[in-house]
Design a protein around this motif. Structure first.
Motif, PDB file in Angstrom:
ATOM      1  N   PHE A  63       0.850  -1.186   0.000  1.00  0.00           N
ATOM      2  CA  PHE A  63       0.000   0.000   0.000  1.00  0.00           C
ATOM      3  C   PHE A  63       0.886   1.237   0.000  1.00  0.00           C
ATOM      4  O   PHE A  63       1.929   1.266   0.649  1.00  0.00           O
ATOM      5  CB  PHE A  63      -0.879   0.035   1.249  1.00  0.00           C
ATOM      6  CG  PHE A  63      -1.892  -1.063   1.330  1.00  0.00           C
ATOM      7  CD1 PHE A  63      -2.959  -1.109   0.446  1.00  0.00           C
ATOM      8  CD2 PHE A  63      -1.795  -2.046   2.293  1.00  0.00           C
ATOM      9  CE1 PHE A  63      -3.905  -2.113   0.527  1.00  0.00           C
ATOM     10  CE2 PHE A  63      -2.733  -3.055   2.392  1.00  0.00           C
ATOM     11  CZ  PHE A  63      -3.795  -3.089   1.497  1.00  0.00           C
TER      12      PHE A  63
ATOM     13  N   VAL B  36      -7.815   3.237  -2.394  1.00  0.00           N
ATOM     14  CA  VAL B  36      -6.625   2.546  -1.910  1.00  0.00           C
ATOM     15  C   VAL B  36      -5.583   2.596  -3.021  1.00  0.00           C
ATOM     16  O   VAL B  36      -5.867   2.199  -4.155  1.00  0.00           O
ATOM     17  CB  VAL B  36      -6.944   1.076  -1.545  1.00  0.00           C
ATOM     18  CG1 VAL B  36      -5.691   0.370  -1.084  1.00  0.00           C
ATOM     19  CG2 VAL B  36      -8.029   1.012  -0.493  1.00  0.00           C
TER      20      VAL B  36
ATOM     21  N   CYS C 281     -10.250   8.019   2.588  1.00  0.00           N
ATOM     22  CA  CYS C 281     -11.621   7.612   2.870  1.00  0.00           C
ATOM     23  C   CYS C 281     -12.506   8.847   3.005  1.00  0.00           C
ATOM     24  O   CYS C 281     -12.133   9.801   3.682  1.00  0.00           O
ATOM     25  CB  CYS C 281     -11.680   6.808   4.168  1.00  0.00           C
ATOM     26  SG  CYS C 281     -10.655   5.331   4.148  1.00  0.00           S
TER      27      CYS C 281
ATOM     28  N   LEU D 261      -2.857  -1.735   6.426  1.00  0.00           N
ATOM     29  CA  LEU D 261      -4.039  -0.899   6.248  1.00  0.00           C
ATOM     30  C   LEU D 261      -5.023  -1.222   7.366  1.00  0.00           C
ATOM     31  O   LEU D 261      -5.295  -2.388   7.642  1.00  0.00           O
ATOM     32  CB  LEU D 261      -4.680  -1.195   4.887  1.00  0.00           C
ATOM     33  CG  LEU D 261      -5.943  -0.433   4.531  1.00  0.00           C
ATOM     34  CD1 LEU D 261      -5.984  -0.209   3.028  1.00  0.00           C
ATOM     35  CD2 LEU D 261      -7.200  -1.132   4.973  1.00  0.00           C
TER      36      LEU D 261
ATOM     37  N   ILE E  89      -4.048   5.764   1.346  1.00  0.00           N
ATOM     38  CA  ILE E  89      -5.476   5.469   1.452  1.00  0.00           C
ATOM     39  C   ILE E  89      -6.212   6.777   1.747  1.00  0.00           C
ATOM     40  O   ILE E  89      -5.710   7.616   2.507  1.00  0.00           O
ATOM     41  CB  ILE E  89      -5.777   4.405   2.543  1.00  0.00           C
ATOM     42  CG1 ILE E  89      -7.257   4.016   2.519  1.00  0.00           C
ATOM     43  CG2 ILE E  89      -5.351   4.874   3.902  1.00  0.00           C
ATOM     44  CD1 ILE E  89      -7.592   2.804   3.339  1.00  0.00           C
TER      45      ILE E  89
ATOM     46  N   CYS F 253      -8.949   5.661   9.267  1.00  0.00           N
ATOM     47  CA  CYS F 253      -8.661   5.159   7.928  1.00  0.00           C
ATOM     48  C   CYS F 253      -7.192   5.487   7.701  1.00  0.00           C
ATOM     49  O   CYS F 253      -6.850   6.631   7.425  1.00  0.00           O
ATOM     50  CB  CYS F 253      -9.562   5.865   6.920  1.00  0.00           C
ATOM     51  SG  CYS F 253      -9.222   5.473   5.205  1.00  0.00           S
TER      52      CYS F 253
ATOM     53  N   ARG G  69      -4.695   2.309  -8.337  1.00  0.00           N
ATOM     54  CA  ARG G  69      -5.674   2.841  -7.399  1.00  0.00           C
ATOM     55  C   ARG G  69      -6.897   1.952  -7.488  1.00  0.00           C
ATOM     56  O   ARG G  69      -7.373   1.629  -8.581  1.00  0.00           O
ATOM     57  CB  ARG G  69      -6.059   4.273  -7.753  1.00  0.00           C
ATOM     58  CG  ARG G  69      -7.160   4.822  -6.846  1.00  0.00           C
ATOM     59  CD  ARG G  69      -7.504   6.245  -7.180  1.00  0.00           C
ATOM     60  NE  ARG G  69      -8.249   6.284  -8.434  1.00  0.00           N
ATOM     61  CZ  ARG G  69      -9.119   7.236  -8.748  1.00  0.00           C
ATOM     62  NH1 ARG G  69      -9.331   8.236  -7.940  1.00  0.00           N
ATOM     63  NH2 ARG G  69      -9.749   7.202  -9.900  1.00  0.00           N
TER      64      ARG G  69
END
Length: 179
Positions: free
Chosen positions: A29, A173, A34, A59, A32, A47, A156
């Motif tokens: 990752f 993400v 949200c 995550l 992120i 998040c 993504r």
């Protein structure tokens, strides 16, 4: 040109393009984001990503549901690959999430993802959902993607979640794959 000839040309072209695609050797990752679209219905308690080592990023997210039980959930999953900006890639599907959980094999790509997502979350049962949605310390491993060869690059995954025919949240993400 006959139909069988066109299929042969397509198959040959597709097989040559697959030579540049190798099994995933490294994946992690990178970010992120949200966004809660209907805060009276649900909101993100957290998040976040946490770097555990150079190659391992975990995550974690928690969605607080304020109107339970939730037994009508829609999901829109879109994959993008970064070229000059993020461009649509491979997958764009909207589905009834409750129905998907009853028969995951109907959408093979999401079935691959949910096989490891269930290990780190409480999204491992069918509807209704009566409590918060939690994903706890999810770490991507190349072994999860043996059935999914993908080209190296930045990706993504945009997940839009809805309930009762209204979009409630968007989770973006970002991840990176190396060969």
């Amino acid at each position: 040109m006959r139909c069988s000839s066109m299929w042969l040309i397509f198959a040959l072209k597709f097989s040559f393009n697959l030579r540049s695609v190798h099994p995933v050797s490294m994946i992690k990752f990178t970010n992120i984001k949200c966004v809660a679209l209907d805060k009276p219905f649900a909101d993100f308690a957290y998040c976040k990503l946490k770097a555990l080592s150079r190659d391992d990023v975990a995550l974690s997210l928690r969605v607080k549901l304020f109107e339970v039980p939730v037994n009508n959930v829609s999901l829109k999953v879109e994959f993008f690959k970064k070229y000059n900006g993020y461009r649509p890639f491979l997958f764009n599907k909207t589905l009834n999430f409750c129905e998907f959980l009853r028969n995951k094999k109907r959408v093979a790509l999401l079935d691959i993802i949910f096989k490891f997502l269930e290990l780190y979350s409480n999204i491992n049962h069918t509807c209704p959902y009566n409590n918060d949605i939690i994903v706890d310390r999810l770490i991507l491993r190349p072994s999860y993607f043996t059935m999914l060869p993908a080209p190296a690059g930045e990706y993504r995954i945009k997940i839009t979640v809805g309930a009762y025919n209204d979009w409630k949240a968007i989770v973006n993400v970002f991840l990176q794959i190396w060969e």
